[in-house]
Design an enzyme around this catalytic site. Structure first.
Site, PDB file in Angstrom:
ATOM      1  N   SER A   1      57.274  57.663  49.280  1.00 53.47           N
ATOM      2  CA  SER A   1      57.365  56.401  48.543  1.00 53.47           C
ATOM      3  C   SER A   1      58.147  56.513  47.244  1.00 53.47           C
ATOM      4  CB  SER A   1      55.956  55.873  48.229  1.00 53.47           C
ATOM      5  OG  SER A   1      55.238  55.655  49.414  1.00 53.47           O
TER       6      SER A   1
ATOM      7  N   LYS B   1      49.287  49.422  45.682  1.00 55.82           N
ATOM      8  CA  LYS B   1      50.350  49.680  44.699  1.00 55.82           C
ATOM      9  C   LYS B   1      50.625  48.450  43.838  1.00 55.82           C
ATOM     10  CE  LYS B   1      52.601  53.123  47.655  1.00 55.82           C
ATOM     11  NZ  LYS B   1      53.771  53.444  48.504  1.00 55.82           N
TER      12      LYS B   1
END
Length: 779
Positions: A676, A719
């Protein structure tokens, strides 16, 4: 007798001669034989007897002897083959002043040691105490020894002689005997003998008590055995049953009254027949009895009726948990299916999420909404397959597995069974519990689950299984395939505020014994507490913090210091100490080379900043911050992309190739890995090489490829919530992840803007305004 004398000295190895007492001696050492012969040549036949400090010394000198001894008279002597058999009688204590001769025998100069006279009353009291404890000892010793010792004491009138006589018959060590002989006064002598006698009495009493207990135990067992035989005979005469027969009769009655499956009824009947023929003393009796009792206790046909009122189910779930609409909707859907199709199989749900988000308590709420019995079983650290399937009855200490035990406790065959921490199952030489769970959770197999102990098919298809996990990485794929995943990503600050207000604070106030009117906690305090004193996706630590506040307030109220407290953000430090966490908030001024990324952890989402600097006259790429292999590969891929597209981005190639780069991710003590961070690496390097800062209100996540594509990643909800907590209101996401925004709370979506990125050019244009101008892209 003269006060000072010089006499032949006879050393003794392991004994002490007391005055007035006779002892036989065997004299064999050359010096000792010479001393005895010298004493016999004297008219009075006297010599002085001392005790050696070390029995292994063959030729003792003055330093090897205790200084206190006894003058003795030789009463009898018989020579035999180089040795002398001598009988000596002690006369008086003496203290050695020195050895005047060592060859051919020791000659010692001695001074007599009469006992000091003291207070007559004290002497009489200590003498009587000594005789009394001697009488107690005589009562405890063997009968013959008691008669002989009592006779000897009665024949002796002199108290000193009595004390020495008692000391000689006790099992004293050499140091104690020398201590008795060296006593300075009558009181000291009597008290010393008293202490030794008292110790001996205590030892004898303890020995007798132990002996009596053993005897009484043996007697009780023999008596019970006899009484049992008599009781059995009486019962047979009266036609009554023995206890074991009554147990079998009770089991048969339960078997006839129960509606068991035919296969189970047949097997239990056979075991009961075996039980009737067994003796109660047989090792297999209790094992068979326990097995029959288990088989009859299991709810083969007992069920509870499900409450299929959908409106009530919504109400119960809302009472216990805030938000979690997706989970609640799934439960209501299942109730609706059961209402329309009663034969529908129960689902196997798996709640996945960080700690403290309410996975376990949600299972209890579902059971309450359905009206089912609830049983919970923790699988954390379980590494023995027999814990689930049970042990075979051939093993000593065999037990049924936890699944069957939970069904037995529930009393119905359709409870809600929660399997906690399924991601923390172990595995070793004793088997793989995850493999056993595959049969337990598979509706196509668990309708006839075989427990190794029970060894009969039991239907688990009506059980509502719910599992919980923090992460899916450690769960085997085949087991994961049997479960329906429901994710609990964590809570926003607003949701934590509502949960604290509705559930946590009232519960902690009640547990602290406070009245709700005794404290006021405004919303800004709860929000500040969640933000500055906890760092979690759930609310477990928030509840602990509230509990600490309530306990401190309860202490002051109990002491009468205050009747009402208002807890403000400013006063929190007074109640529970300084702030514990400083969240990674949006940096107001970002230098070139710094970019905000988003990461997923088991405790929820986190904001991490990637920092890059140029290293003049260096060539290497340096990576720090405890990065995993995948993140290191992302950094190299990002640098390669920068080199290959420098012209397009208006970056000086010489600056790129003539300098090394150091990329660092803060919080170096925390291991980090995953794809990520690829987009964050690219943006940080682009900002560094172009000397253009990244927008300070923007965070990003996504994976990159060398061809310039931005690939989707997981954990979008966690997130985005982390970015929201940190004050970042602009998020760049892979275009393929835009569909995941549907999971976000409406309040969060309204406050934030999301920029889709399909290629790295889109990413850079959205993150760095200067590069957006160069690329002529409007964001």
């Amino acid at each position: 007798m003269a006060e000072f004398q010089t006499l032949p000295a006879l050393p003794l190895k392991n004994s002490v001669l007391f005055p007035n007492l006779l002892i036989p001696l065997v004299v064999s050492r050359r010096n000792s034989v010479a001393a005895v012969e010298a004493a016999l040549s004297r008219e009075d036949k006297e010599l002085v007897v001392f005790t050696q400090k070390d029995a292994s010394t063959e030729e003792p000198r003055e330093a090897d002897l205790y200084p206190v001894g006894t003058i003795a008279v030789i009463k009898k002597m018989v020579p035999t083959d180089g040795t002398l058999h001598v009988v000596v009688q002690g006369v008086e204590r003496v203290r050695m002043l020195g050895i005047t001769q060592e060859k051919p025998y020791l000659n010692a100069r001695v001074r007599t040691m009469p006992l000091e006279e003291t207070n007559g009353t004290e002497v009489e009291a200590s003498h009587r105490a000594m005789l009394e404890v001697a009488e107690r000892m005589l009562d405890l010793v063997q009968p013959d020894a008691k008669i002989n010792l009592n006779y000897i004491i009665q024949e002796v009138d002199d108290p000193v002689h009595q004390a020495y006589l008692l000391a000689s018959v006790l099992s004293l060590d050499l140091e104690q005997e020398i201590g008795v002989l060296a006593a300075q006064s009558l009181v000291e002598l009597f008290e010393m003998v008293y202490r030794v006698l008292n110790h001996e009495v205590q030892v004898l009493e303890l020995r007798n008590r132990i002996a009596e207990q053993v005897q009484s135990q043996l007697g009780r067992e023999e008596r019970e055995h006899l009484l049992r035989r008599q009781m059995r005979a009486i019962q047979e005469e009266l036609g009554e049953q023995r206890p074991e027969q009554a147990d079998v009769a009770e089991f048969r009655r339960r078997l006839e009254e129960s509606e068991l499956p035919e296969e189970v009824r047949k097997e239990v009947g056979k075991e009961l027949t075996r039980l009737e023929r067994m003796s109660a003393a047989s090792p297999d009796y209790q094992l068979t009895r326990t097995y029959v009792e288990l088989a009859l206790d299991l709810p083969w046909n007992n069920t509870t009726d499900d409450n299929l009122d959908l409106q009530r189910a919504w109400q119960v779930l809302d009472e216990d948990h805030f938000d979690l609409k997706e989970i609640k909707q799934r439960i209501v859907e299942h109730l609706a299916v059961m209402k329309l199709n009663p034969k529908a199989k129960a689902p196997i749900l798996c709640f996945v999420g960080p700690p403290g988000v309410g996975k376990t308590s949600l299972g209890q709420s579902i059971a309450r909404a359905l009206g089912r019995k609830f049983e919970r079983m923790s699988l954390g650290g379980l590494h023995d397959e027999a814990e689930l399937r049970g042990h075979r009855r051939t093993y000593i200490g065999a037990m049924p597995g936890r699944i069957i035990q939970a069904i037995r406790r529930a009393g119905v065959k359709n409870p809600l069974l929660m399997l906690d921490e399924v991601d923390k199952l172990g595995r070793d030489f004793r088997g793989d519990p995850a493999a056993a769970l595959m049969e337990i959770l598979d509706p196509a197999q668990n309708f006839e689950f075989h427990d190794n102990y029970l060894d009969l098919p039991f239907d688990l298809s009506k059980v509502f299984f719910i599992t919980t996990a923090n992460t899916l990485d450690s769960i085997p794929g085949p087991l994961l395939d049997r479960m329906e995943l429901l994710r609990l990503a964590g809570y926003t600050e607003e949701e934590k505020l509502q949960i604290a207000r509705r559930y946590l604070l009232p519960r902690q106030v009640g547990q602290a014994g406070l009245d709700p009117t005794q404290l006021t906690v405004p919303d800004e305090t709860l929000s500040y507490m969640a933000r500055r004193y906890t760092r979690e996706a759930g609310v477990r630590e928030l509840e602990r913090t509230l509990g600490r506040v309530c306990r401190r307030i309860a202490t002051r109220v109990a002491q009468g210091e205050t009747a009402h407290v208002a807890v403000t953000p400013e006063s929190l430090a007074e109640w529970i100490g300084p702030e514990q966490f400083y969240t990674e908030e949006a940096r107001r001024e970002s230098a070139p080379g710094v970019a905000a990324g988003l990461a997923w952890t088991q405790t929820g989402g986190e904001v991490i900043y990637v920092e890059a600097v140029l290293l003049p006259e260096a060539k290497d790429l340096i990576l720090t911050g405890q990065l995993g292999a995948v993140m290191q590969e992302s950094a190299r891929a990002a640098q390669s992309y920068m080199w290959s597209h420098a012209d397009d981005l208006g970056i000086d190639k010489l600056a790129v190739r003539g300098s090394g780069v150091h990329i660092h991710v803060p919080a170096g003590a925390v291991p980090k890995d995953g794809p990520s961070a690829g987009v964050t690496m690219v943006v940080a390097l682009a900002s560094l090489y172009s000397h253009a800062p990244v927008r300070n209100d923007t965070a990003m996540t996504g994976e990159i490829t060398l061809s310039g594509l931005v690939m989707p990643v997981g954990g979008i909800k966690e997130k985005v919530l982390a970015a929201h907590r940190a004050g970042l209101r602009r998020i760049i996401l892979p275009k393929a992840n835009m569909k995941d925004l549907i999971e976000l709370p409406e309040q969060v979506k309204e406050q934030m803007s999301f920029i889709p990125a399909e290629r790295i050019e889109d990413l850079l244009a959205g993150a760095i305004p200067e590069i957006a101008k160069r690329l002529s892209v409007t964001v």
